[in-house]
Design an enzyme around this catalytic site. Structure first.
Site, short mmCIF file in Angstrom:
data_model
loop_
_atom_site.label_atom_id
_atom_site.label_comp_id
_atom_site.label_asym_id
_atom_site.label_seq_id
_atom_site.Cartn_x
_atom_site.Cartn_y
_atom_site.Cartn_z
N SER A 28 4.15 8.04 -11.78
CA SER A 28 3.26 8.99 -11.09
C SER A 28 4.02 10.30 -10.93
O SER A 28 5.25 10.31 -10.88
CB SER A 28 2.91 8.46 -9.68
OG SER A 28 2.31 9.49 -8.91
N TYR A 40 5.67 4.70 -1.81
CA TYR A 40 5.05 4.95 -3.13
C TYR A 40 5.91 5.87 -4.00
O TYR A 40 6.23 5.53 -5.15
CB TYR A 40 3.66 5.54 -2.93
CG TYR A 40 2.86 5.70 -4.20
CD1 TYR A 40 2.24 4.60 -4.80
CD2 TYR A 40 2.72 6.94 -4.82
CE1 TYR A 40 1.50 4.74 -5.97
CE2 TYR A 40 1.99 7.08 -5.98
CZ TYR A 40 1.38 5.98 -6.55
OH TYR A 40 0.65 6.13 -7.72
N LYS A 55 7.88 5.00 -7.52
CA LYS A 55 7.46 5.59 -8.79
C LYS A 55 8.62 6.32 -9.47
O LYS A 55 8.68 6.38 -10.70
CB LYS A 55 6.26 6.52 -8.57
CG LYS A 55 4.98 5.75 -8.21
CD LYS A 55 4.59 4.79 -9.33
CE LYS A 55 3.31 4.03 -9.04
NZ LYS A 55 2.89 3.15 -10.15
#
Ligand SMILES: NC(=O)c1ccc[n+]([C@@H]2O[C@H](COP(=O)([O-])OP(=O)(O)OC[C@H]3O[C@@H](n4cnc5c(N)ncnc54)[C@H](O)[C@@H]3O)[C@@H](O)[C@H]2O)c1
Length: 257
Positions: free
Chosen positions: A131, A144, A148
């Site tokens: 991401s 998160y 990533k």
């Protein structure tokens, strides 16, 4: 014989579109998802697809899925989750859950497929979905963003260790995608308009944009691409300095004030 591909998290969102484009390109597709019903629905809508109900972090279940489907020529580690919350309020349970699915999942699935490809003397391709959060952390993205970023590095590590065996490993870093886990964020019209306007390409990304990049990385056209993180974001991640003003006189533009 038709090539085969397993896409994790293919019951919904971006993964379902990757499965669709893979099937359209002639792959036999393994639609792997923890949500058995969703895996079944995606698989049923495609010509030569097999639903595989399994969690990516359960190595026994992944072995059962691989026994049933066979060793794929390509693996797309797409399954991922997010828990939006400020770091100071982040529970350890949520932190561990995100690390498990986003980082451990690609390791567990990648290792299982690579072991089999190597044992069978076959080449292959792995694409991990990272991401732009892994490059520029979004506030309140909790575990998160770090996971990533780790996926990008895991990709490079897999590439250097498995490259000699003929297995290429790359990642795709989607930007702001009008699908999947971003749906609740983009349901707010104001947020949607701002995010679209601040994207240099002047639109939100789509699952199709991401799937096309994944398909290219899995194809023979990308045969010399290995260990690369392909950012597919309409230019968003490059706008870090766009909000930092400089006096017009220094920039050489007319001062309208
Ligand atoms: N949507 C975006 O804007 C965006 C942006 C950047 C990156 N991504 C990444 O793209 C990938 C797909 O995201 P999405 O937006 O399509 O999300 P989504 O929530 O629509 O789909 C994720 C899928 O993964 C499945 N899943 C979750 N945990 C699993 C597990 N342990 N085992 C197997 N399946 C599991 C879910 O059931 C679901 O079908 C994720 O890795 C996400 O981080 C998405």
């Amino acid at each position: 014989m038709a090539k085969s591909m397993i896409v994790t998290g293919a019951g919904h969102g971006i993964g379902a579109e990757i499965a669709r484009q893979a099937a359209a390109a002639g792959y036999r597709v393994g639609v792997l998802d923890i949500d058995a019903e969703a895996a079944g629905q995606t698989a049923q809508s495609l010509p030569d697809a097999v639903p595989l109900a399994a969690s990516t972090i359960d190595s026994d279940a992944i072995e059962v899925a691989l026994d049933a489907f066979g060793t794929p020529d390509a693996l797309v580690n797409n399954a991922g989750i997010v828990r939006f919350t400020p770091l100071v309020d982040h529970s350890e349970a949520d932190w561990r859950a995100v690390v498990e699915v986003n980082l451990n999942g690609p390791f567990v699935c990648g290792r299982a497929v690579a072991r089999r490809l190597i044992a069978e003397g076959r080449s292959g391709a792995v694409v991990n979905i990272s991401s732009i959060n892994g490059i520029a952390p979004g506030p309140n993205s909790g575990a998160y963003s770090p996971t990533k970023a780790a996926v990008i590095q895991l990709t490079r590590q897999m590439a250097i260790e498995w490259g000699p065996a003929g297995i290429r490993v790359n990642s795709v870093a989607p930007g702001i995608i009008d699908d999947g886990m971003s749906a609740p964020v983009l349901a707010d019209p104001e947020v949607r308009a701002i995010r679209s306007a601040r994207t240099p390409s002047q639109r939100l990304g789509t699952a199709e944009d991401i799937a096309k990049a994944v398909m290219w990385l899995c194809s023979a056209d990308a045969e010399y691409v290995n260990g690369h993180n392909l950012v597919v974001d309409g230019g968003v991640v490059s706008t870090v300095l766009a909000g930092m003003p400089r006096p017009a006189s220094i920039d050489g533009v007319a001062d309208e004030s």
